[in-house]
Motif scaffolding. Structure first.
Motif, mmCIF file in Angstrom:
data_model
loop_
_atom_site.group_PDB
_atom_site.id
_atom_site.type_symbol
_atom_site.label_atom_id
_atom_site.label_comp_id
_atom_site.label_asym_id
_atom_site.label_seq_id
_atom_site.Cartn_x
_atom_site.Cartn_y
_atom_site.Cartn_z
ATOM 1 N N SER A 43 76.503 -19.667 51.168
ATOM 2 C CA SER A 43 76.132 -19.038 49.895
ATOM 3 C C SER A 43 75.940 -17.542 50.091
ATOM 4 N N VAL A 48 81.844 -18.988 46.961
ATOM 5 C CA VAL A 48 82.399 -19.496 45.692
ATOM 6 C C VAL A 48 83.080 -18.428 44.852
ATOM 7 N N ALA A 101 78.816 -28.012 50.183
ATOM 8 C CA ALA A 101 77.866 -28.213 49.079
ATOM 9 C C ALA A 101 78.616 -28.813 47.899
ATOM 10 N N SER A 104 78.870 -27.679 41.368
ATOM 11 C CA SER A 104 79.051 -28.416 40.103
ATOM 12 C C SER A 104 79.217 -27.508 38.902
ATOM 13 N N TYR A 105 79.873 -28.044 37.886
ATOM 14 C CA TYR A 105 79.897 -27.455 36.538
ATOM 15 C C TYR A 105 79.459 -28.585 35.596
ATOM 16 N N TYR A 131 75.491 -29.751 52.667
ATOM 17 C CA TYR A 131 74.717 -28.604 52.214
ATOM 18 C C TYR A 131 73.987 -28.978 50.917
ATOM 19 N N ASN A 133 71.678 -27.855 48.340
ATOM 20 C CA ASN A 133 71.137 -26.600 47.821
ATOM 21 C C ASN A 133 70.948 -26.717 46.306
ATOM 22 N N ALA A 135 69.233 -25.300 44.137
ATOM 23 C CA ALA A 135 69.120 -24.089 43.314
ATOM 24 C C ALA A 135 70.482 -23.582 42.848
ATOM 25 N N THR A 136 71.522 -23.890 43.588
ATOM 26 C CA THR A 136 72.859 -23.428 43.188
ATOM 27 C C THR A 136 73.757 -24.564 42.700
ATOM 28 N N THR A 137 73.556 -25.773 43.225
ATOM 29 C CA THR A 137 74.466 -26.866 42.837
ATOM 30 C C THR A 137 73.905 -27.719 41.702
ATOM 31 N N HIS A 138 72.581 -27.696 41.523
ATOM 32 C CA HIS A 138 71.919 -28.515 40.505
ATOM 33 C C HIS A 138 72.115 -30.006 40.767
ATOM 34 N N TYR A 247 69.922 -13.879 48.546
ATOM 35 C CA TYR A 247 71.299 -13.350 48.472
ATOM 36 C C TYR A 247 71.307 -11.866 48.100
#
Lengths: 289, 289
Positions: A43, A48, A101, A104-105, A131, A133, A135-138, A247
């Motif tokens: 990340s 991405v 990771a 997702s959308y 991975y 995570n 907070a980023t992948t939900h 980040y």
């Protein structure tokens, strides 16, 4: 592969693409600090936001410049088709492992997530770290999902989120014995290592590897009180991470130290505001003292 | 462009890529049902899972097959660079408008989101609809952010989430008068239209356009009680949407009707489980009655 201090470097970007000179400089710092492994395109490495060619190039450059240090490469993407392409490119570049990771959308069901790891691990010839995570992948990994994925071929490690640091002994109990657990979220690293994590997947370690070794080395030697004291000393830095995300803060550190040119992050991500950079400079002076 | 019933078709996929025959068949149904516009490559059209070439191809095919019906194209992506590429491709394909959601991985700040729309609208020569879809983007639009983005050049419409249906008069008060508001979340369509929405960005309208016209036509004629009654009749369908997401349910409908071949969705997304398909078939029989 997935033990000790794994450093996650930034991928320095300019308008033209990857800044290869700055990238080589960042990698050299990791080699000099003798990190245990490098994870390119985590990340923190903006994976991405990069196209396939750029990701393949970064994987190759990192392996070339890492010397004898093993390199893992982040292969996550929204579609399984793209993940498989990135996995192929990473392996062709000489990666010793991959990190995945469940990006997702549309919200992913547990079946989707398991199916992704099933589809990808089937094609791999190197070990994979899961991975987690949120907070980023939900995506929320349940213990059942951890256990099911850990039983797949080529799965070697799980990168757990900071909230799971206190659950390491319990998690170890329900996973196959060969699976390592790596803590993420740098503020939780000393706690995670004290609880029995085998690895620290470190964002700050990618840019300030000696600072990270200040926690990783005593922890490795079993001196967890010393690691926890050092982590406590870095609290002003962790506070900035909590407020702005590691980040953006780490990119601002690298820009401040002129390791990369500003702006180094890919749009739509904007860097830290100027007033926060003033505070960051003071924090850096303090933690380096 | 962004008024009336805008139908969001699926992009039917096979292992080889876009199923162009099925795609043409889906587009023909929309032409036959005289929808007001077609939005290719919305969330229902799987846009984020497709590579650039596939997205450009779908944009072109939709414009070619839509006859005189205007076509909008979804251009969202994780990086601004990719969004700009998709915008260029959509315009070259003959799109009459574009739709942009702030797709995220790292959580986006309001400055990031505004900056994205600023960077993209500057380059456009067609109108843009802002796609506010918190369930997939995890971005929260404040009223201030709506107003700031609505003031940018080429912004023509905001696609609001179902939770905002009751706030339409208030939102209209704070936005420039030329900006249309479109409801999304099909279960909220009749309410949104009764509250003054100018458009319905309809997922179900992309696959069952006549069913959608059963709500859109009375609403357009001002007979909101009739539109609300028809929506209430479709409650068993909305229940399935709420439980499984409209995306998976609509793909299963298209598969059930043999408009597309199963599986039609891109991995890692798995289709509805078989037991839910049995229930869906019963619901379809009921709503068609």
């Amino acid at each position: 592969m997935f033990t000790g201090l794994s450093a996650f470097p930034l991928t320095p970007l300019t308008r033209e693409g990857v800044d290869e000179v700055a990238h080589a400089g960042l990698t050299a710092r990791l080699v000099d600090a003798s990190v245990d492994s490098i994870t390119a395109l985590g990340s923190t490495g903006s994976y991405v936001y990069l196209d396939r060619a750029s990701r393949a190039r970064v994987a190759r450059l990192t392996v070339e410049n890492a010397g004898s240090i093993p390199v893992a490469v982040g292969i996550g993407a929204l579609s399984t088709r793209a993940v498989l392409e990135h996995a192929e490119d990473a392996q062709n570049a000489g990666a010793a492992g991959v990190l995945l990771a469940p990006v997702s959308y549309q919200p992913l069901t547990p079946d989707d997530v398991f199916g992704l790891f099933e589809d990808v691990t089937r094609e791999l010839s190197v070990p994979l770290a899961v991975y987690d995570n949120p907070a980023t992948t939900h995506v929320t990994f349940t213990d059942e999902l951890y256990a099911a994925i850990a039983a797949l071929p080529n799965v070697a490690s799980i990168k757990i989120p900071p909230a799971a640091a206190s659950r390491v002994p319990e998690l170890k109990g329900l996973l196959p014995s060969g699976i390592t657990l790596g803590i993420s979220g740098d503020a939780a690293a000393a706690t995670g290592l004290a609880q029995g994590c085998d690895a620290w997947f470190s964002a700050i370690g990618g840019t300030l590897p000696l600072l990270a070794q200040g926690i990783a080395r005593p922890a490795r030697a079993g001196d967890h009180p010393a690691a926890l004291r050092e982590s406590a000393r870095l609290q002003p830095l962790w506070d900035l991470f909590a407020e702005h995300g590691s980040y953006r803060v780490i990119a601002a550190i690298a820009e401040h130290l002129e390791l990369v040119t500003r702006p180094s992050l890919p749009r739509p991500i904007r860097g830290l505001p100027d007033e926060t950079r003033v505070r960051l400079a003071a924090v850096l002076k303090f933690v380096a003292a």
